[in-house]
Write a protein that holds these residues in place. Structure first.
Motif, PDB file in Angstrom:
ATOM      1  N   ALA A 220       0.830  -1.210   0.000  1.00  0.00           N
ATOM      2  CA  ALA A 220       0.000   0.000   0.000  1.00  0.00           C
ATOM      3  C   ALA A 220       0.862   1.257   0.000  1.00  0.00           C
ATOM      4  N   VAL A 221       1.966   1.242   0.753  1.00  0.00           N
ATOM      5  CA  VAL A 221       2.884   2.387   0.759  1.00  0.00           C
ATOM      6  C   VAL A 221       3.470   2.598  -0.630  1.00  0.00           C
ATOM      7  N   LEU A 222       3.942   1.522  -1.251  1.00  0.00           N
ATOM      8  CA  LEU A 222       4.497   1.628  -2.601  1.00  0.00           C
ATOM      9  C   LEU A 222       3.465   2.166  -3.587  1.00  0.00           C
ATOM     10  N   ASN A 223       2.217   1.713  -3.423  1.00  0.00           N
ATOM     11  CA  ASN A 223       1.164   2.185  -4.326  1.00  0.00           C
ATOM     12  C   ASN A 223       0.894   3.675  -4.137  1.00  0.00           C
ATOM     13  N   LYS A 224       0.976   4.140  -2.899  1.00  0.00           N
ATOM     14  CA  LYS A 224       0.800   5.577  -2.653  1.00  0.00           C
ATOM     15  C   LYS A 224       1.940   6.380  -3.277  1.00  0.00           C
ATOM     16  N   GLN A 225       3.135   5.808  -3.225  1.00  0.00           N
ATOM     17  CA  GLN A 225       4.299   6.512  -3.737  1.00  0.00           C
ATOM     18  C   GLN A 225       4.366   6.503  -5.265  1.00  0.00           C
ATOM     19  N   LEU A 226       3.913   5.417  -5.881  1.00  0.00           N
ATOM     20  CA  LEU A 226       4.126   5.238  -7.311  1.00  0.00           C
ATOM     21  C   LEU A 226       2.848   5.033  -8.124  1.00  0.00           C
ATOM     22  N   GLY A 227       1.725   4.826  -7.447  1.00  0.00           N
ATOM     23  CA  GLY A 227       0.495   4.437  -8.124  1.00  0.00           C
ATOM     24  C   GLY A 227      -0.136   5.490  -9.018  1.00  0.00           C
ATOM     25  N   THR A 228       0.313   6.739  -8.906  1.00  0.00           N
ATOM     26  CA  THR A 228      -0.236   7.773  -9.796  1.00  0.00           C
ATOM     27  C   THR A 228       0.409   7.735 -11.177  1.00  0.00           C
ATOM     28  N   GLN A 229       1.466   6.935 -11.326  1.00  0.00           N
ATOM     29  CA  GLN A 229       2.184   6.837 -12.595  1.00  0.00           C
ATOM     30  C   GLN A 229       1.798   5.545 -13.322  1.00  0.00           C
ATOM     31  N   GLU A 230       1.583   5.677 -14.600  1.00  0.00           N
ATOM     32  CA  GLU A 230       1.283   4.475 -15.391  1.00  0.00           C
ATOM     33  C   GLU A 230       2.527   3.623 -15.539  1.00  0.00           C
ATOM     34  N   LEU A 231       3.660   4.281 -15.793  1.00  0.00           N
ATOM     35  CA  LEU A 231       4.940   3.601 -15.926  1.00  0.00           C
ATOM     36  C   LEU A 231       5.919   4.148 -14.895  1.00  0.00           C
ATOM     37  N   VAL A 232       6.704   3.260 -14.296  1.00  0.00           N
ATOM     38  CA  VAL A 232       7.790   3.679 -13.417  1.00  0.00           C
ATOM     39  C   VAL A 232       9.063   3.008 -13.913  1.00  0.00           C
ATOM     40  N   THR A 233      10.191   3.636 -13.665  1.00  0.00           N
ATOM     41  CA  THR A 233      11.447   3.011 -14.058  1.00  0.00           C
ATOM     42  C   THR A 233      11.882   2.037 -12.965  1.00  0.00           C
ATOM     43  N   TYR A 234      12.703   1.106 -13.360  1.00  0.00           N
ATOM     44  CA  TYR A 234      13.242   0.156 -12.372  1.00  0.00           C
ATOM     45  C   TYR A 234      13.994   0.905 -11.277  1.00  0.00           C
ATOM     46  N   ASP A 235      14.740   1.939 -11.667  1.00  0.00           N
ATOM     47  CA  ASP A 235      15.525   2.695 -10.681  1.00  0.00           C
ATOM     48  C   ASP A 235      14.621   3.406  -9.677  1.00  0.00           C
ATOM     49  N   GLU A 236      13.507   3.981 -10.162  1.00  0.00           N
ATOM     50  CA  GLU A 236      12.550   4.620  -9.249  1.00  0.00           C
ATOM     51  C   GLU A 236      12.004   3.622  -8.242  1.00  0.00           C
ATOM     52  N   LEU A 237      11.596   2.473  -8.753  1.00  0.00           N
ATOM     53  CA  LEU A 237      11.027   1.438  -7.891  1.00  0.00           C
ATOM     54  C   LEU A 237      12.071   0.920  -6.911  1.00  0.00           C
ATOM     55  N   ASP A 238      13.292   0.781  -7.368  1.00  0.00           N
ATOM     56  CA  ASP A 238      14.376   0.277  -6.523  1.00  0.00           C
ATOM     57  C   ASP A 238      14.615   1.205  -5.328  1.00  0.00           C
ATOM     58  N   VAL A 239      14.568   2.508  -5.565  1.00  0.00           N
ATOM     59  CA  VAL A 239      14.773   3.475  -4.479  1.00  0.00           C
ATOM     60  C   VAL A 239      13.675   3.338  -3.427  1.00  0.00           C
ATOM     61  N   LYS A 240      12.426   3.274  -3.868  1.00  0.00           N
ATOM     62  CA  LYS A 240      11.306   3.153  -2.925  1.00  0.00           C
ATOM     63  C   LYS A 240      11.359   1.814  -2.199  1.00  0.00           C
ATOM     64  N   TRP A 241      11.735   0.782  -2.922  1.00  0.00           N
ATOM     65  CA  TRP A 241      11.830  -0.572  -2.358  1.00  0.00           C
ATOM     66  C   TRP A 241      12.873  -0.600  -1.235  1.00  0.00           C
ATOM     67  N   LYS A 242      14.038  -0.024  -1.523  1.00  0.00           N
ATOM     68  CA  LYS A 242      15.101   0.018  -0.520  1.00  0.00           C
ATOM     69  C   LYS A 242      14.684   0.867   0.686  1.00  0.00           C
ATOM     70  N   GLY A 243      13.951   1.941   0.416  1.00  0.00           N
ATOM     71  CA  GLY A 243      13.496   2.808   1.501  1.00  0.00           C
ATOM     72  C   GLY A 243      12.612   2.092   2.499  1.00  0.00           C
ATOM     73  N   LEU A 244      11.958   1.019   2.049  1.00  0.00           N
ATOM     74  CA  LEU A 244      11.118   0.208   2.937  1.00  0.00           C
ATOM     75  C   LEU A 244      11.862  -1.020   3.454  1.00  0.00           C
TER      76      LEU A 244
END
Length: 224
Positions: A83-107
């Motif tokens: 749910a946190v990841l969805n709040k951070q990235l869910g407004t975007q249709e596409l995300v880059t792997y690097d963007e997702l990796d940063v949020k993933w590591k942050g959690l």
């Protein structure tokens, strides 16, 4: 013999200036840490204050989750963290792997799990968020029915414990994708589920809820 005088400067309380916003910042940070229960407090804290400074969505769960797994026995991924990841990235249709990796590591989630999910989804450097979201829900669920229930509970605007309604178009996209990734659910079964649920959706203003597809009357979503 007299004690040597300290060379440290002496201050009185009147000389120490405490920024007026500091107590509330620390209070909110502490509450967020308790709710989120990060496995690496320092790593999570860096992500928290970076997001706070940039005005981004904070890596904070809405509520405390009962522990259902540990990093030693599982990936640590939970509905609350998805749910946190969805709040951070869910407004975007596409995300880059690097963007997702940063949020993933942050959690404080393990990179191995992220790479496993991107491989299952055959994603490249650009990732379709809703598909990754569906895979993440599936990865913590025993079957596709429970995966879709988790999707509904995260995406709904209903209050916690409510009906967990989501637009049927979103449900259909996520379910169809997971069924195709599964590889063992025939298309006619997918079509039968969609057709059955469409009857209820027409009465629910275009919305579907878990009660509709966990009902014994509903055709099975998967092979379970």
């Amino acid at each position: 013999m007299p004690e040597p005088k300290s060379t440290e400067p002496m201050y009185c309380s009147q000389q120490i200036n405490i920024p007026p916003e500091l107590p509330d910042i620390l209070k909110q940070f502490t509450k967020a840490a308790i709710r989120t229960q990060p496995t690496d407090v320092l790593q999570w804290s860096a992500a928290y204050f970076r997001a706070l400074s940039n005005g981004d969505t904070l890596p904070v769960k809405e509520r405390l989750e009962m522990p259902v797994a540990t990093q030693k026995t599982d990936t640590g991924l939970t509905p609350g963290l998805i749910a946190v990841l969805n709040k951070q990235l869910g407004t975007q249709e596409l995300v880059t792997y690097d963007e997702l990796d940063v949020k993933w590591k942050g959690l404080c989630l393990p990179k191995e799990k992220l790479d496993d999910l991107t491989q299952v989804g055959h994603f490249g450097t650009d990732i379709e968020w809703k598909k990754f979201f569906a895979l993440a829900c599936s990865s913590i669920s025993p079957n596709i029915t429970m995966a879709m229930k988790t999707c509904c509970e995260i995406l709904t605007d209903d209050p916690q414990g409510g009906a967990s309604r989501i637009p049927f178009d979103i449900f259909k996209d996520l379910y169809t994708y997971l069924a195709q990734i599964d590889g063992e659910i025939p298309q006619d079964q997918i079509d039968e589920v969609v057709s059955f649920l469409s009857y209820h959706v027409d009465k629910q203003e275009g919305m579907v809820q878990p009660r509709n597809f966990v009902s014994p009357d509903c055709p099975r979503l998967g092979t379970e």
